[in-house]
Scaffold this active site. Structure first.
Site, PDB file in Angstrom:
ATOM      1  N   ASN A   9      -0.352  25.267  20.794  1.00  0.00           N
ATOM      2  CA  ASN A   9      -0.310  26.687  21.190  1.00  0.00           C
ATOM      3  C   ASN A   9      -0.487  27.120  22.272  1.00  0.00           C
ATOM      4  O   ASN A   9      -1.315  26.813  22.613  1.00  0.00           O
ATOM      5  CB  ASN A   9      -0.732  26.772  19.742  1.00  0.00           C
ATOM      6  CG  ASN A   9      -0.562  28.557  19.400  1.00  0.00           C
ATOM      7  OD1 ASN A   9       0.449  29.162  20.108  1.00  0.00           O
ATOM      8  ND2 ASN A   9      -1.103  28.697  18.429  1.00  0.00           N
ATOM      9  N   TRP A  10       0.399  27.446  22.820  1.00  0.00           N
ATOM     10  CA  TRP A  10      -0.124  28.016  24.110  1.00  0.00           C
ATOM     11  C   TRP A  10      -0.889  29.344  24.841  1.00  0.00           C
ATOM     12  O   TRP A  10      -1.028  30.317  25.311  1.00  0.00           O
ATOM     13  CB  TRP A  10       0.948  28.416  25.415  1.00  0.00           C
ATOM     14  CG  TRP A  10       1.174  26.997  26.111  1.00  0.00           C
ATOM     15  CD1 TRP A  10       1.161  25.608  25.918  1.00  0.00           C
ATOM     16  CD2 TRP A  10       2.731  26.652  26.818  1.00  0.00           C
ATOM     17  NE1 TRP A  10       1.585  25.427  26.320  1.00  0.00           N
ATOM     18  CE2 TRP A  10       2.912  25.261  27.290  1.00  0.00           C
ATOM     19  CE3 TRP A  10       3.409  27.864  27.638  1.00  0.00           C
ATOM     20  CZ2 TRP A  10       3.625  25.035  27.683  1.00  0.00           C
ATOM     21  CZ3 TRP A  10       4.636  27.427  28.480  1.00  0.00           C
ATOM     22  CH2 TRP A  10       5.082  25.489  28.152  1.00  0.00           C
ATOM     23  N   LYS A  11      -0.585  30.092  23.280  1.00  0.00           N
ATOM     24  CA  LYS A  11      -1.198  31.636  23.246  1.00  0.00           C
ATOM     25  C   LYS A  11      -0.417  32.262  23.775  1.00  0.00           C
ATOM     26  O   LYS A  11       0.323  32.505  24.243  1.00  0.00           O
ATOM     27  CB  LYS A  11      -2.344  31.638  22.407  1.00  0.00           C
ATOM     28  CG  LYS A  11      -2.710  30.922  21.376  1.00  0.00           C
ATOM     29  CD  LYS A  11      -4.615  30.697  21.494  1.00  0.00           C
ATOM     30  CE  LYS A  11      -4.525  29.662  20.056  1.00  0.00           C
ATOM     31  NZ  LYS A  11      -5.930  29.707  19.890  1.00  0.00           N
ATOM     32  N   HIS A  97      -0.808  32.074  11.685  1.00  0.00           N
ATOM     33  CA  HIS A  97      -1.232  31.751  12.021  1.00  0.00           C
ATOM     34  C   HIS A  97      -2.759  32.211  12.309  1.00  0.00           C
ATOM     35  O   HIS A  97      -2.132  33.298  12.112  1.00  0.00           O
ATOM     36  CB  HIS A  97      -1.277  31.629  13.939  1.00  0.00           C
ATOM     37  CG  HIS A  97      -2.320  31.052  14.765  1.00  0.00           C
ATOM     38  ND1 HIS A  97      -3.417  31.126  15.053  1.00  0.00           N
ATOM     39  CD2 HIS A  97      -2.261  29.435  14.812  1.00  0.00           C
ATOM     40  CE1 HIS A  97      -4.694  31.137  15.697  1.00  0.00           C
ATOM     41  NE2 HIS A  97      -3.720  29.860  16.207  1.00  0.00           N
ATOM     42  N   GLU A  99      -4.939  33.701  13.801  1.00  0.00           N
ATOM     43  CA  GLU A  99      -4.804  35.211  14.736  1.00  0.00           C
ATOM     44  C   GLU A  99      -3.749  36.753  14.282  1.00  0.00           C
ATOM     45  O   GLU A  99      -4.385  37.849  14.959  1.00  0.00           O
ATOM     46  CB  GLU A  99      -4.023  34.159  16.193  1.00  0.00           C
ATOM     47  CG  GLU A  99      -6.303  33.680  16.944  1.00  0.00           C
ATOM     48  CD  GLU A  99      -5.788  33.028  17.996  1.00  0.00           C
ATOM     49  OE1 GLU A  99      -5.249  33.243  18.120  1.00  0.00           O
ATOM     50  OE2 GLU A  99      -6.555  31.692  17.746  1.00  0.00           O
ATOM     51  N   GLU A 169      -5.858  24.748  10.277  1.00  0.00           N
ATOM     52  CA  GLU A 169      -7.175  24.996  11.211  1.00  0.00           C
ATOM     53  C   GLU A 169      -8.233  25.903  10.872  1.00  0.00           C
ATOM     54  O   GLU A 169      -8.064  27.560  10.540  1.00  0.00           O
ATOM     55  CB  GLU A 169      -5.875  26.146  12.010  1.00  0.00           C
ATOM     56  CG  GLU A 169      -4.762  25.503  12.761  1.00  0.00           C
ATOM     57  CD  GLU A 169      -4.349  26.129  14.105  1.00  0.00           C
ATOM     58  OE1 GLU A 169      -4.500  25.487  15.237  1.00  0.00           O
ATOM     59  OE2 GLU A 169      -4.378  27.050  14.030  1.00  0.00           O
ATOM     60  N   GLY A 175     -11.254  27.640  19.298  1.00  0.00           N
ATOM     61  CA  GLY A 175     -11.104  28.239  20.460  1.00  0.00           C
ATOM     62  C   GLY A 175     -13.038  28.499  20.257  1.00  0.00           C
ATOM     63  O   GLY A 175     -13.434  29.468  21.541  1.00  0.00           O
ATOM     64  N   SER A 215     -10.015  23.156  18.221  1.00  0.00           N
ATOM     65  CA  SER A 215     -11.461  22.874  19.305  1.00  0.00           C
ATOM     66  C   SER A 215     -11.384  21.262  19.480  1.00  0.00           C
ATOM     67  O   SER A 215     -11.453  20.763  19.703  1.00  0.00           O
ATOM     68  CB  SER A 215     -12.531  22.959  19.442  1.00  0.00           C
ATOM     69  OG  SER A 215     -12.785  24.569  19.276  1.00  0.00           O
ATOM     70  N   GLY A 236      -4.817  24.312  21.068  1.00  0.00           N
ATOM     71  CA  GLY A 236      -4.694  25.558  21.393  1.00  0.00           C
ATOM     72  C   GLY A 236      -5.322  25.191  23.064  1.00  0.00           C
ATOM     73  O   GLY A 236      -3.964  24.809  24.452  1.00  0.00           O
ATOM     74  N   GLY A 237      -6.181  25.130  23.763  1.00  0.00           N
ATOM     75  CA  GLY A 237      -6.583  25.693  24.962  1.00  0.00           C
ATOM     76  C   GLY A 237      -6.636  24.469  26.121  1.00  0.00           C
ATOM     77  O   GLY A 237      -5.954  24.499  26.864  1.00  0.00           O
TER      78      GLY A 237
HETATM   79  P1  13P Z   1      -8.017  25.910  20.209  1.00  0.00           P
HETATM   80  O1  13P Z   1      -7.319  24.747  20.128  1.00  0.00           O
HETATM   81  O2  13P Z   1      -8.084  26.405  21.552  1.00  0.00           O
HETATM   82  O3  13P Z   1      -9.043  25.875  19.704  1.00  0.00           O
HETATM   83  O4  13P Z   1      -7.233  26.456  19.037  1.00  0.00           O
HETATM   84  C1  13P Z   1      -6.678  25.946  18.292  1.00  0.00           C
HETATM   85  C2  13P Z   1      -5.559  26.586  17.922  1.00  0.00           C
HETATM   86  O5  13P Z   1      -5.027  28.127  17.582  1.00  0.00           O
HETATM   87  C3  13P Z   1      -3.940  26.524  17.728  1.00  0.00           C
HETATM   88  O6  13P Z   1      -3.380  26.980  17.100  1.00  0.00           O
END
Ligand code: 13P
Length: 252
Positions: A9-11, A97, A99, A169, A175, A215, A236-237
């Protein structure tokens, strides 16, 4: 056998040229290192989607969006429909998600409508659920995740549900660098699979892919994925760095 999947997930990261470069590198990697029965999904910003979905041609690799609108079309300035996503060649969409739930106030009811609309347009849904820290600390995390699934996903008939992937999640792990322990992940994934069994039966529960997100990185992926009910990750990251992301896939 249920599918083992790693989804990135590149966000809201990477400009167009950067996103294309990353997707190209990942595609090259999996062209020479076959995924075999595994799948990898790159969930990019809308801007990148058309180009990325066209350049991915390694077997098992596909593109996805991170959100879609709940309406079919019309006067919804700034929004993107499920049909538009599908028309880029992308096959997947993330719905729910945390967010989007917290920053954009997306309710369970709205997410149910988005899920229905995405499936109607032939997209596979990666449906996210997860509790915030205060909910875990007060011991209501199972209740919270159960409600999110009941309201956002379990309104689907079995045939439609089978086109969905679930991603657990925990919000406190996203994050933050604090990941759920393998035991915490397994406990929640088992709980989710049991809920699926109650709603759709044992065969459907066994077939449902449940991803862990929060994470997750190359250094902790193997111990998380070793759990019997963890079928991969939503990253994510660590999905923004080719080497790191490919090593997470390798851990699977
Ligand atoms: P991180 O891997 O950066 O913690 O993010 C997880 C995430 O929200 C994937 O959708």
């Amino acid at each position: 056998m249920r599918k083992k999947i790693v989804a990135g997930n590149w966000k809201m990261n990477l400009e167009l040229n950067e996103g294309i470069a990353l997707a190209t590198e990942i595609n090259q990697h999996f062209s020479t290192t076959p995924l075999n029965a595994k799948e990898v999904i790159l969930c990019t910003p809308f801007i990148h989607l058309s180009m990325v979905s066209k350049l991915l041609d390694a077997p098992g690799l596909s593109a996805g969006a991170q959100n879609c609108n709940d309406h079919r079309s019309g006067a919804y300035t700034g929004e993107v429909s499920a049909a538009m996503i599908k028309s880029t060649g992308a096959a997947n969409v993330i719905i729910g998600h945390s967010e989007r739930r917290s920053y954009y106030g997306e309710s369970d009811e709205l997410l149910a409508a988005k899920t229905t609309e995405a499936l109607h347009n032939g997209l596979r849904v990666i449906f996210c659920c997860g509790e915030v820290l205060a909910e875990r600390e007060s011991g209501i995390h199972f209740e919270v995740v159960g409600r999110q699934l009941e309201k956002g996903l379990f309104m689907l008939a079995e045939g439609e549900f089978k086109k969905c992937i679930i991603a657990y999640e925990p919000v406190w792990a996203i994050g933050t660098g604090v990941t759920a322990s393998p035991a915490q992940a397994q406990e929640m994934h088992r709980f989710i699979r049991d809920l699926v069994e109650k709603r759709y039966g044992k065969a459907a529960a066994e077939e449902t892919t449940i991803l862990y997100g929060g994470s997750c990185k190359a250094s902790n992926a193997a111990e998380l994925f070793a759990n019997p009910d963890v079928d991969g990750g939503l990253i994510g990251g660590a999905s923004l760095v080719k080497e790191e992301f490919c090593n997470i896939v390798k851990a699977l």
